[in-house]
Design a protein around this motif. Sequence first.
Motif, mmCIF file in Angstrom:
data_model
loop_
_atom_site.group_PDB
_atom_site.id
_atom_site.type_symbol
_atom_site.label_atom_id
_atom_site.label_comp_id
_atom_site.label_asym_id
_atom_site.label_seq_id
_atom_site.Cartn_x
_atom_site.Cartn_y
_atom_site.Cartn_z
ATOM 1 N N HIS A 96 0.804 -1.196 0.065
ATOM 2 C CA HIS A 96 0.268 0.036 -0.011
ATOM 3 C C HIS A 96 0.650 0.990 -0.172
ATOM 4 N N PHE A 98 1.375 6.051 -0.486
ATOM 5 C CA PHE A 98 0.857 6.861 -0.527
ATOM 6 C C PHE A 98 2.063 7.901 -0.652
ATOM 7 N N MET A 140 -2.685 10.528 -0.567
ATOM 8 C CA MET A 140 -3.379 11.400 0.758
ATOM 9 C C MET A 140 -4.638 12.672 0.638
ATOM 10 N N ASN A 166 -6.943 4.358 -2.885
ATOM 11 C CA ASN A 166 -7.570 4.846 -2.013
ATOM 12 C C ASN A 166 -7.929 5.932 -2.052
ATOM 13 N N PRO A 168 -8.806 8.873 0.412
ATOM 14 C CA PRO A 168 -8.598 9.289 2.235
ATOM 15 C C PRO A 168 -8.781 10.700 2.310
ATOM 16 N N THR A 170 -8.240 12.647 4.963
ATOM 17 C CA THR A 170 -7.049 12.322 6.105
ATOM 18 C C THR A 170 -7.253 13.416 7.319
ATOM 19 N N HIS A 201 -10.528 6.374 2.859
ATOM 20 C CA HIS A 201 -10.518 5.885 4.552
ATOM 21 C C HIS A 201 -10.915 7.339 5.185
ATOM 22 N N HIS A 203 -10.980 9.600 8.292
ATOM 23 C CA HIS A 203 -10.848 9.899 10.090
ATOM 24 C C HIS A 203 -11.936 10.455 10.403
HETATM 25 O O1 KIV Z 1 -5.559 8.670 6.508
HETATM 26 C C1 KIV Z 1 -4.383 8.841 5.466
HETATM 27 O O2 KIV Z 1 -4.418 9.539 5.035
HETATM 28 C C2 KIV Z 1 -3.901 7.199 5.652
HETATM 29 C C3 KIV Z 1 -2.707 7.188 4.230
HETATM 30 C C4 KIV Z 1 -1.714 6.746 5.014
HETATM 31 C C5 KIV Z 1 -4.038 6.227 4.034
HETATM 32 O O3 KIV Z 1 -3.392 6.842 6.875
#
Ligand code: KIV
Length: 504
Positions: A96, A98, A140, A166, A168, A170, A201, A203
């Motif tokens: 993976h 990024f 990211m 992916n 994200p 972030t 992904h 947060h």
């Molecule tokens: O939050 C984020 O962007 C990550 C990446 C490494 C996928 O954790």
Amino acid sequence: MEKILIFDTTLRDGEQSPGFSMNIQEKMQVAKQLEKLNVDIMEAGFPIASEGDFQAVRAIAKNIKHSKIAALARTEDKDIDRAWEAIKEAAHPVIHTFISTSELHLKYQLYLSQEEVLEKAIHAVKRAKSYTPYVEFSAMDATRTDREYLCRVVEEAIKAGAVTINIPDTVGYAIPQEFGDLINHLMKNVSNIHRAILSVHCHNDLGLAVANALAAVQYGVRQVECTINGIGERAGNASMEEIVMSIRTRKDFFKHLYTQIVTEQIHPTSRLLTQITGISVQPNKAIVGSNAFAHESGIHQDGLLKEKITYEIMTPESIGISQSTLVLGKHSGRHAFKDRLKKLGYELSDEEVNILFKQFKDLADKKKEVFDEDLEALIAEEFLRIPEKYKLINLNAISGTGAIPTATVEMEVDGMVVKEAGFGDGPVDAAFKTIAKITGTKSKLLKFLVNAITGGTDAQGEVTVRLEENGLVATGQGAHTDIILASAKAYINALNRLAHLSHS
Ligand code: KIV
Ligand code: ZN
């Protein structure tokens, strides 16, 4: 029906957040449980980050056969090579890689132009692809990236060989409608998008991680990155249990979608993570909080007694909480005991059952009713163990108004019996100080957490202790109906782990 792949990052994004770090053995234990949960992919760590992380990823890659094992890598050659080194023995190894794509990150953190970032992304994907067919690329800070540029990066990453892309969020900045629209935009404007699986992904900085992930799923995302108990960087990641149970409970809404998660393993996994890290989930946490299935209001209780569906949208059993919480008593036999362990998901050898059965009988003598949670605590106590340099033989503690808290402790240290007495601010403090004197250890107490397992004054107390000595950190657990004894056991368990770590 279309499957939503569950990419679990508890051991990477979750583990890297403050208070959640785990040693190799602990990570391995979580990995085994994640496999029981049947996650499609588990991200085992970031191998370039440290030697410990590298070793943990390698051990997981060697031992987990069913789930794919992912290792994180920046776009640097050395990261990708190290990631491959760690996962090359996995049955299904995933690299993976990024890099940030937002103008903000390019300008203030990477000092790179958009073209330079694009080149790095392409180069990294190609290099990873030379090792394994399973390459995931993450842009990211995608949610703060210029859409046109994001489309270009995604298109080129797919051309270079990424099979998963992916997106994200972030910094947890997105709003569900807007995030769904971004996914829709990528679906419509990236010409080769159907050659890759689109993943998200999210947060949880605004408390919207799960909502954002579910919005993305509506627009064609087929992989969700998430963690047990929602742990992760800052406010955490989208919580796996919430994603999975939303899709399952609202089949009427997510009509053609499903996950392959064995939902009955959700609660045991959440508990294991809590036991290992010593960090409890808030009682009102969706799905796995202790109040998630507790109905207090009279009106709700009345409705439930008449028909469960009035106030219960999913059953406790569906996430692995046994409805018949009262399981066994002192008259229960070995067969019922073994059967109960099996129902809880523990396949133990006869020898292991025998050890536990004796402990169960001792507990049943002290406690009239033994609950599933009590059994889980016994199992954690017995099998989360490592070689015992220190063993508790006897403990007597005195406390009370007008008395100086005193503890007398008898222990075995490397096979030698030692006895000492000492004082403290309270009986637990006195016990800890005396144990430290006997063992000659100078550890710092980072965390002391007491939980009552099940209700009633005869409940077992489950104590978690986190200690630090010489830069090493270890968590210990102890459970007993006597809270001082549970504390001493947890403290000694943590000391044994520290001793084990310093020799491994
Ligand atoms: O939050 C984020 O962007 C990550 C990446 C490494 C996928 O954790
Ligand atoms: Zn993250």
